[in-house]
Enzyme design. Sequence first.
Site, PDB file in Angstrom:
ATOM      1  N   PHE E  39       0.855  -1.198   0.000  1.00 10.39           N
ATOM      2  CA  PHE E  39       0.000   0.000   0.000  1.00 10.39           C
ATOM      3  C   PHE E  39       0.884   1.239   0.000  1.00 10.39           C
ATOM      4  CE2 PHE E  39      -2.477  -3.468   1.688  1.00 10.39           C
ATOM      5  CZ  PHE E  39      -3.694  -3.317   1.025  1.00 10.39           C
ATOM      6  N   VAL E  77       2.305  -1.637   4.493  1.00 10.47           N
ATOM      7  CA  VAL E  77       1.991  -0.218   4.344  1.00 10.47           C
ATOM      8  C   VAL E  77       3.298   0.558   4.309  1.00 10.47           C
ATOM      9  CG1 VAL E  77       0.841   1.725   5.472  1.00 10.47           C
ATOM     10  CG2 VAL E  77      -0.168  -0.566   5.612  1.00 10.47           C
ATOM     11  N   CYS E  78       3.484   1.380   3.306  1.00 13.43           N
ATOM     12  CA  CYS E  78       4.716   2.174   3.173  1.00 13.43           C
ATOM     13  C   CYS E  78       4.838   3.156   4.338  1.00 13.43           C
ATOM     14  CB  CYS E  78       4.693   2.947   1.856  1.00 13.43           C
ATOM     15  SG  CYS E  78       6.042   4.137   1.715  1.00 13.43           S
ATOM     16  N   VAL E  79       5.920   3.071   5.067  1.00 15.70           N
ATOM     17  CA  VAL E  79       6.051   3.871   6.293  1.00 15.70           C
ATOM     18  C   VAL E  79       6.099   5.373   6.025  1.00 15.70           C
ATOM     19  CG1 VAL E  79       8.581   3.574   6.386  1.00 15.70           C
ATOM     20  CG2 VAL E  79       7.338   4.193   8.455  1.00 15.70           C
ATOM     21  N   ALA E  82       2.724   6.511   5.052  1.00 14.86           N
ATOM     22  CA  ALA E  82       1.828   6.398   6.206  1.00 14.86           C
ATOM     23  C   ALA E  82       2.023   7.552   7.183  1.00 14.86           C
ATOM     24  CB  ALA E  82       2.051   5.064   6.906  1.00 14.86           C
TER      25      ALA E  82
END
Lengths: 98, 98, 121, 121, 119, 119
Positions: E39, E77-79, E82
């Site tokens: 994501f 999830v891409c940090v 995010a």
Amino acid sequence: MLHIINKSALSNGSFESCLRTAESGEILLIEDAVYAATKGSALEAKVREAMGRFKINVLMPDLEARGLADRVIEGVSPVDYGGFVDLVAGNKNCQSWL
Amino acid sequence: MLHIINKSALSNGSFESCLRTAESGEILLIEDAVYAATKGSALEAKVREAMGRFKINVLMPDLEARGLADRVIEGVSPVDYGGFVDLVAGNKNCQSWL
Amino acid sequence: MSDVKKFMFVNRKAPHGTIYALESLEVVLITAAFDQDVSLVFLDDGVYQLKKGQQTKGIETKNFSTTYRALDGYDIEKLYVEKESMDARGLTEDDLLVDVTVLTSKEMGALMGQQDVVLSF
Amino acid sequence: MSDVKKFMFVNRKAPHGTIYALESLEVVLITAAFDQDVSLVFLDDGVYQLKKGQQTKGIETKNFSTTYRALDGYDIEKLYVEKESMDARGLTEDDLLVDVTVLTSKEMGALMGQQDVVLSF
Amino acid sequence: MKFGIVVNEGPYQHQASDSAYLFCKAAIAKGHTVWRVFFYHDGVNNATKLTDPPQDDRHIVNRWSKLAEEHGVDLVVCVAAAMRRGIRDENLAAGFRISGLGQLVEAGTLTDRLVTFGD
Amino acid sequence: MKFGIVVNEGPYQHQASDSAYLFCKAAIAKGHTVWRVFFYHDGVNNATKLTDPPQDDRHIVNRWSKLAEEHGVDLVVCVAAAMRRGIRDENLAAGFRISGLGQLVEAGTLTDRLVTFGD
């Protein structure tokens, strides 16, 4: 009436739809739509023709961000955010061609 | 190679860019791009011409959602999500023209 | 609210690919409930919103297209479709879920100019 | 990771209007750090990403365009620009921040076909 | 075959997340493996456990969580994306984990096909 | 003059939120009133207090909160859009409030101009 365009007219139809539909008044190019205000693009002739019917404005902070502030087509009016506000205030209504 | 298009070709340039650039292979129309697969649109001639170079597929659940499942241009191949998976698996690589 | 304003809802996007068509209907209903003058215009891919026969089961989303038929019950009767957009998509009035007034581009432009508030979807 | 794959980053969007151009650079740097074969292609509005002289002060965002000049330091040297896209925008190689290889549409299409992984921005 | 999926848009606004989910379901039904869904960009908004859509609508976030639970799909999830959008461990839905862009590159190197859904 | 603003996109992904903010600042600098900013669709994602962008980047959410605090701008988040996207009172940033679409209609009826920023 003020028509606000925010999409690149070379990849999206909003600008063309505005020109086809809108009666007259003012156009403001912001965000990725500012490219339409530059000399040498495939849209230049269309923009020059539209100047007969519309006053065309371009948001300069957006054009500076994109490195093309020195290529504005003659007759297109440069405005800053204050000028953007004046355009909205000075027209009876406005429409964003999202 | 599989080229996946998801935007309406009447308002966005992705489909046209794909046709201009891509060599050959397969095209899959999904989401708002499925309209390009319908008879009677201004794009029909362009799509028919592209069929000489590409195999063109359309995702039927998306076309059904848009009420145009009965208007697919002859020669465009209807696929469901399973067929979408097969297309990805059956081509060496794929590109989403976002 | 004593003064009535002219609200125009400009629908230019295809349904289902994005949420705008659905949301436009929501705001239209609320604006009518506020007793404002409401017009809906459909141009570009927005005309696809009114296509008959939408079946969303295969994409597992709500089929909100039936709502267009309910607008009449809320006295929302000003629906305008641009002829040029319909033609470019091979659609005719028979293809549409509801009765609409078909306008040329120029007529639609004139209508836009008369509005107080224009909301884009 | 023993096997090297061919990664292509397809940049088709103008900078600043959306975050994609900035994010593309992030992934390109990481992919190079993973010792993969990295190509960047710029077509359509993506060619604007490489325009010299970008000044983002007026829109209060980061001017990431300087990063293109740093790619060379990470051994990322395969930058391709589509000629047709440049021409349509009135741009020439002199307008660009970095040295690129200019390809015709057909040449770019052939290059795409040779990739293992194509990421779109 | 081993698939990697990239989702670039949040739930409900664009169809991207729906298309990606239905693709995953179909791939699994055909006996393929969906090894990872990454994501990215606004796609990270698929991962918030605070969503509460209308009763008669699909629950996009829960749908992803269930896919992870039932089929072992790795939802990453891409940090950086995010953090820009307010997705943290404290509002992260079940089955998702937050990690770096290296996970996207890995999805490219370690799967047979990487398919992107976005705007 | 009294302005109403509509923001349809979340922070960072699109320029819409930036443009809206800079418009508001310019309007206030010229002596106008920005009466309300209505966050709609993905625009509701401007209202999460959990965002933590890179140090060298603008903090879009805090910028809105500050505008509310210093100039009394009413920041309204569409409740239905917020529920679909996981924005609730518990992660709502300072200066924002969650309410219904009637607030958007009101922004149309009670202001002199309504300007929309989106994708």
